[in-house]
Design a protein around this motif. Structure first.
Motif, mmCIF file in Angstrom:
data_model
loop_
_atom_site.group_PDB
_atom_site.id
_atom_site.type_symbol
_atom_site.label_atom_id
_atom_site.label_comp_id
_atom_site.label_asym_id
_atom_site.label_seq_id
_atom_site.Cartn_x
_atom_site.Cartn_y
_atom_site.Cartn_z
ATOM 1 N N TRP A 84 9.997 -7.425 2.245
ATOM 2 C CA TRP A 84 10.111 -6.111 1.628
ATOM 3 C C TRP A 84 10.214 -5.046 2.705
ATOM 4 O O TRP A 84 9.988 -5.306 3.887
ATOM 5 C CB TRP A 84 8.924 -5.792 0.710
ATOM 6 N N ILE A 113 8.951 -0.955 3.382
ATOM 7 C CA ILE A 113 8.143 0.177 2.930
ATOM 8 C C ILE A 113 8.719 1.440 3.549
ATOM 9 O O ILE A 113 8.902 1.515 4.769
ATOM 10 C CB ILE A 113 6.672 0.018 3.341
ATOM 11 N N GLU A 123 7.925 5.301 4.150
ATOM 12 C CA GLU A 123 6.792 6.213 4.115
ATOM 13 C C GLU A 123 7.039 7.398 5.026
ATOM 14 O O GLU A 123 8.100 7.536 5.604
ATOM 15 C CB GLU A 123 5.511 5.468 4.528
ATOM 16 N N HIS A 175 9.597 -0.376 -1.348
ATOM 17 C CA HIS A 175 8.390 0.308 -1.809
ATOM 18 C C HIS A 175 8.342 1.675 -1.135
ATOM 19 O O HIS A 175 8.605 1.788 0.068
ATOM 20 C CB HIS A 175 7.141 -0.488 -1.449
ATOM 21 N N ILE A 221 6.001 5.062 -0.336
ATOM 22 C CA ILE A 221 4.679 5.690 -0.325
ATOM 23 C C ILE A 221 4.866 7.193 -0.294
ATOM 24 O O ILE A 221 5.529 7.740 0.598
ATOM 25 C CB ILE A 221 3.844 5.235 0.885
ATOM 26 N N GLU A 269 3.158 1.521 -8.644
ATOM 27 C CA GLU A 269 2.673 0.213 -8.210
ATOM 28 C C GLU A 269 1.191 0.256 -7.868
ATOM 29 O O GLU A 269 0.452 -0.680 -8.159
ATOM 30 C CB GLU A 269 3.458 -0.254 -6.989
ATOM 31 N N ASN A 303 -2.929 4.494 -3.295
ATOM 32 C CA ASN A 303 -3.368 4.190 -1.937
ATOM 33 C C ASN A 303 -4.519 5.120 -1.560
ATOM 34 O O ASN A 303 -4.439 6.337 -1.772
ATOM 35 C CB ASN A 303 -2.220 4.359 -0.947
ATOM 36 N N ASN A 318 -4.812 0.195 -3.352
ATOM 37 C CA ASN A 318 -4.775 -0.312 -1.985
ATOM 38 C C ASN A 318 -5.752 0.498 -1.143
ATOM 39 O O ASN A 318 -5.574 1.714 -0.984
ATOM 40 C CB ASN A 318 -3.367 -0.184 -1.382
ATOM 41 N N GLY A 376 4.322 -4.901 -1.482
ATOM 42 C CA GLY A 376 3.988 -3.707 -0.736
ATOM 43 C C GLY A 376 3.314 -3.995 0.581
ATOM 44 O O GLY A 376 3.864 -4.661 1.447
ATOM 45 N N ILE A 377 2.092 -3.504 0.768
ATOM 46 C CA ILE A 377 1.421 -3.667 2.049
ATOM 47 C C ILE A 377 0.695 -4.993 2.150
ATOM 48 O O ILE A 377 0.062 -5.290 3.157
ATOM 49 C CB ILE A 377 0.416 -2.523 2.290
ATOM 50 N N SER A 386 1.859 -0.236 12.242
ATOM 51 C CA SER A 386 1.991 1.181 11.884
ATOM 52 C C SER A 386 1.096 2.074 12.730
ATOM 53 O O SER A 386 1.418 3.241 12.963
ATOM 54 C CB SER A 386 1.625 1.373 10.404
#
Length: 314
Positions: free
Chosen positions: A25, A27, A29, A54, A56, A115, A118, A145, A209-210, A236
């Motif tokens: 996947w 992400i 962000e 995904h 964020i 989803e 966070n 999350n 996701g994460i 990250s």
């Protein structure tokens, strides 16, 4: 467009390079990704490459037209809400609006796009974990999350002690039992603590996701983080740069990192210092490498944040 934002033409080429690596996947962000003018063009390119995407967001810009566009692209949305109370949230996200963020999360859920919520776990908000479960349940969020705080810029004021981290884990497990809500606790020692203390925690229903399905351990060097300036990092939160897409393709950077003696050694639990090296949960945890380095200056040190290390000889 921000001064250091990746130019549109390079961003388009980057999408093709990402697709060549066939990630599970992607992400997207920020900052706030919805501020990027060509975001939906890039999301469309990703989806045409069959990439699972995904996003964020802080949720504040999720107007109906944006929700419709995300729905059409089948992009999954995670909204960051770092406090169960307005005062806490707005102290952490200065200039933001708690009520608007909550309402936008509710609209996102109604549209079938939400989803997860966070929640970055900080010293100033960890006692609100029960409250964030109740809030997420009221929004019909499928999951929370919990993101362990990493002092990536050297800040440590909001870093929990190992004891407080243990309490945060217990609060999350209790919140899930009380609400029936799924959650993921993004700390490599989470499942070790659950086993050691005999806690009850739901296994996430699906990998997304994460969440990495392959391991519960720290995935430093198992994925790539690409900054807006083109710098590529093995995590990250890592202060370590492994390349820049202005100088090399993403595939070249990935292969060089994976073949590096440093990363191969770091992947081995025997490279850790005590007590992590001798911990029976070592292979399934390995400790957070980015935070450990920021706190100790040593990539191979034991994770000083781990609640299982309290009282253990170092």
């Amino acid at each position: 467009m921000g001064q250091e934002e990746l130019p549109a033409d390079r961003a388009r080429r980057l999408v093709a390079e990402i697709a060549q690596l066939k990630p599970a996947w992607v992400i997207v962000e920020g900052g706030e990704p919805l501020l990027r003018r060509d975001l939906f063009e890039l999301l469309g390119l990703m989806r045409r490459q069959s990439l699972e995407v995904h996003l964020i967001s802080n949720g504040l810009l999720l107007e109906e037209s944006i929700l419709a566009a995300l729905h059409a692209l089948e992009v999954k949305v995670m909204i960051s809400i770092d406090g169960a109370l307005p005062a806490t949230y707005q102290a952490i996200r200065r200039g933001s609006d708690f009520e608007r963020a909550v309402e936008q999360a509710r609209r996102c859920a109604r549209a079938g796009l939400l989803e997860s919520i966070n929640f970055t776990v900080l010293k100033s908000n960890y006692l609100e974990i029960p409250g964030i479960f109740r809030l997420a349940a009221s929004l019909a969020a499928p999951k929370i999350n919990f993101i362990g705080f990493k002092p990536c810029q050297g800040q440590s004021a909001e870093l929990l002690s190992a004891e407080q981290c243990g309490e945060a884990i217990r609060l999350a497990c209790r919140g899930a039992q009380e609400t029936g809500l799924d959650f993921f606790f993004d700390e490599p020692f989470f499942w070790a603590a659950v086993k050691e203390w005999g806690l009850s925690a739901p296994r996430p229903a699906q990998a997304a996701g994460i969440l990495s399905p392959a391991t519960t351990a720290c995935i430093f060097g198992e994925y790539l983080f690409i900054g807006t300036d083109g710098e590529v990092r093995p995590c990250s939160f890592a202060p370590l740069v492994v390349g820049n897409i202005a100088d090399a393709s993403l595939t070249e950077i990935w292969r060089a990192m994976r073949s590096s003696a440093f990363f191969q050694r770091l992947a081995e639990i025997k490279s850790r210092k005590a007590p992590c090296r001798d911990c029976r949960y070592g292979e399934e945890c390995k400790g957070c490498r980015s935070r450990t380095f920021m706190l100790t200056g040593d990539w191979f040190s034991a994770d000083p944040y781990c609640p299982l290390n309290i009282g253990r000889a170092r």
